[in-house]
Design a protein around this motif. Sequence first.
Motif, PDB file in Angstrom:
ATOM      1  N   TYR A 432     111.837  59.723  30.153  1.00 40.65           N
ATOM      2  CA  TYR A 432     111.746  60.522  31.600  1.00 40.65           C
ATOM      3  C   TYR A 432     112.486  59.255  32.396  1.00 40.65           C
ATOM      4  O   TYR A 432     113.505  59.881  33.127  1.00 40.65           O
ATOM      5  CB  TYR A 432     110.337  60.586  32.249  1.00 40.65           C
ATOM      6  N   LYS A 433     112.137  58.277  32.228  1.00 41.41           N
ATOM      7  CA  LYS A 433     113.173  57.145  33.124  1.00 41.41           C
ATOM      8  C   LYS A 433     114.456  56.828  32.705  1.00 41.41           C
ATOM      9  O   LYS A 433     115.677  56.999  33.273  1.00 41.41           O
ATOM     10  CB  LYS A 433     112.211  55.774  33.196  1.00 41.41           C
ATOM     11  N   GLU A 434     114.524  56.994  31.396  1.00 40.90           N
ATOM     12  CA  GLU A 434     115.839  57.079  30.784  1.00 40.90           C
ATOM     13  C   GLU A 434     116.729  58.091  31.193  1.00 40.90           C
ATOM     14  O   GLU A 434     118.121  57.882  31.367  1.00 40.90           O
ATOM     15  CB  GLU A 434     116.115  56.834  29.379  1.00 40.90           C
ATOM     16  N   LEU A 435     116.120  59.336  31.061  1.00 37.12           N
ATOM     17  CA  LEU A 435     116.766  60.454  31.508  1.00 37.12           C
ATOM     18  C   LEU A 435     117.493  60.389  33.046  1.00 37.12           C
ATOM     19  O   LEU A 435     118.491  60.781  33.191  1.00 37.12           O
ATOM     20  CB  LEU A 435     116.066  61.714  31.256  1.00 37.12           C
ATOM     21  N   PHE A 436     116.448  59.938  33.636  1.00 36.11           N
ATOM     22  CA  PHE A 436     116.937  59.655  35.339  1.00 36.11           C
ATOM     23  C   PHE A 436     117.985  58.432  35.448  1.00 36.11           C
ATOM     24  O   PHE A 436     118.928  58.901  36.228  1.00 36.11           O
ATOM     25  CB  PHE A 436     115.817  59.301  36.155  1.00 36.11           C
ATOM     26  N   ALA A 437     117.817  57.591  34.530  1.00 31.92           N
ATOM     27  CA  ALA A 437     118.961  56.751  34.791  1.00 31.92           C
ATOM     28  C   ALA A 437     120.073  56.958  34.349  1.00 31.92           C
ATOM     29  O   ALA A 437     121.337  56.754  34.884  1.00 31.92           O
ATOM     30  CB  ALA A 437     118.467  55.393  33.875  1.00 31.92           C
TER      31      ALA A 437
END
Length: 471
Positions: A432-437
């Motif tokens: 989820y964090k990688e997608l937002f980054a």
Amino acid sequence: MKKFIIILFTVYIPIGCAAQQNNASTQEQPNIILLFADDAGYADFGFQGSKEMLTPNLDKLASEGVRFTQAYVTHPTCGPSRAGLITGKSQYRFGYEENNVPTYMSEVSAVDGAEMGLPVDEVTMADYLKKQGYATAVYGKWHLGGADRFHPTKRGFDEFYGFRGGARSYFEYTEEPKEPLNKMERGFGNFEEHTGYLTDALAEEANLFIEKNAKSRTPFFAFISFNAVHTPMDAQPEDLAKFPNLEGKRKIVAAMGLALDRATGKVLNKLKELGIDENTIVVFTNDNGGPTDANASSNLPLSGIKATHLEGGLRVPFLMKWPGQLSPNSTYTKPISTFDLLPTFYKAAGGDLQNLKDIDGVDLLPYVNGQNSEPPHETLFWKRDARAAMRKGDWKLIRFPDRPAELFYLPDDEGELNDLAAKEPARYLQMYKELFAWEATLERPRWLLKKEYEWRDVQRMDKFWPKKDSE
């Protein structure tokens, strides 16, 4: 006095072989043909396992080349998907996100109507191949901007016969169409309707281009961008008659698919007739998943349809044939993307991959041939508005606007029926964090659609799921 004996050897070479050897000696670069379908279902081909559809020419192509079982588009709708394909990069990075170029001007935000198209500073597949000495042409659907500066002949293509818009009748317009961008156009500004059925006409036009360049031994790139099997649901009576056991739209899409296959056969037969099929790369694929609710296409066993981030919206049929370079009747099972085609073609044309700046695609040949055992892409991303998806290795995260994100392990669950978010909380959070980054690196969308279209596509995600085994 010494005597010399001269021995003469006679070597017999069949005429057809001599012609091919002559072509090979004078044209080392392979010709390239990209056959691009529109809105076809993942399951709607014989080589994909269909028992309803008749696709003998494409089935033969599959037996002569490589079938990619996990091929993805760069976006699940027509325009952005084409933008990613033709530039070799994620179109989100230059703001080509919000579905297709809208035809309504008053609702558009971010830029005005004249600016809606593939940005002119983006380098296209045709631009790169022209620098390698290729003759270039596109036939059929463009859908990358209707303004003159976005025209195919200003984006690297020498020839164009098709329409600038997104969908049109398969039969000749006898009156001015409601959408002028869907008139057939030859070259730049010469509007000229076809005769007969459009799918067949596009193949015939492409064959004239192929013949001309084969005669001059000029390497060529032909992008045959069919509008089949996109709506409107137009089919010929003789094609409909081949499917007596089908009804309604399913019968019509089958007939349209048969015409698509027939057109493909015309092109493949022309290559063989001219003796250049052994020196031609042929790729067949599709722009996005089938819109089952619109044309009765089938994406089973995948969930979802066009415009969704489920596998049925993103995963497409994909074939590649290159005699002498790729093993016939083989499969490649690791994820690839349609933005890989540009670097693959460019390298095959003799280009130096270091000359390709700021792209996301890779040359597929070393991966398919086993020189590189790694997957071509560790991660792939997609988004539209608040929705987004990410594939990392064999895991896929989908972020929805109206419910928590879900996590799937595709090798065991290609139908995306078993959400593992609760069982894999650390992986879920990290992805989820990688997608937002990734999203934080993107350009803002160049235009926005009415929110009603986004809501419609969110609803589509709930309607097209295969049944679980227990159901």
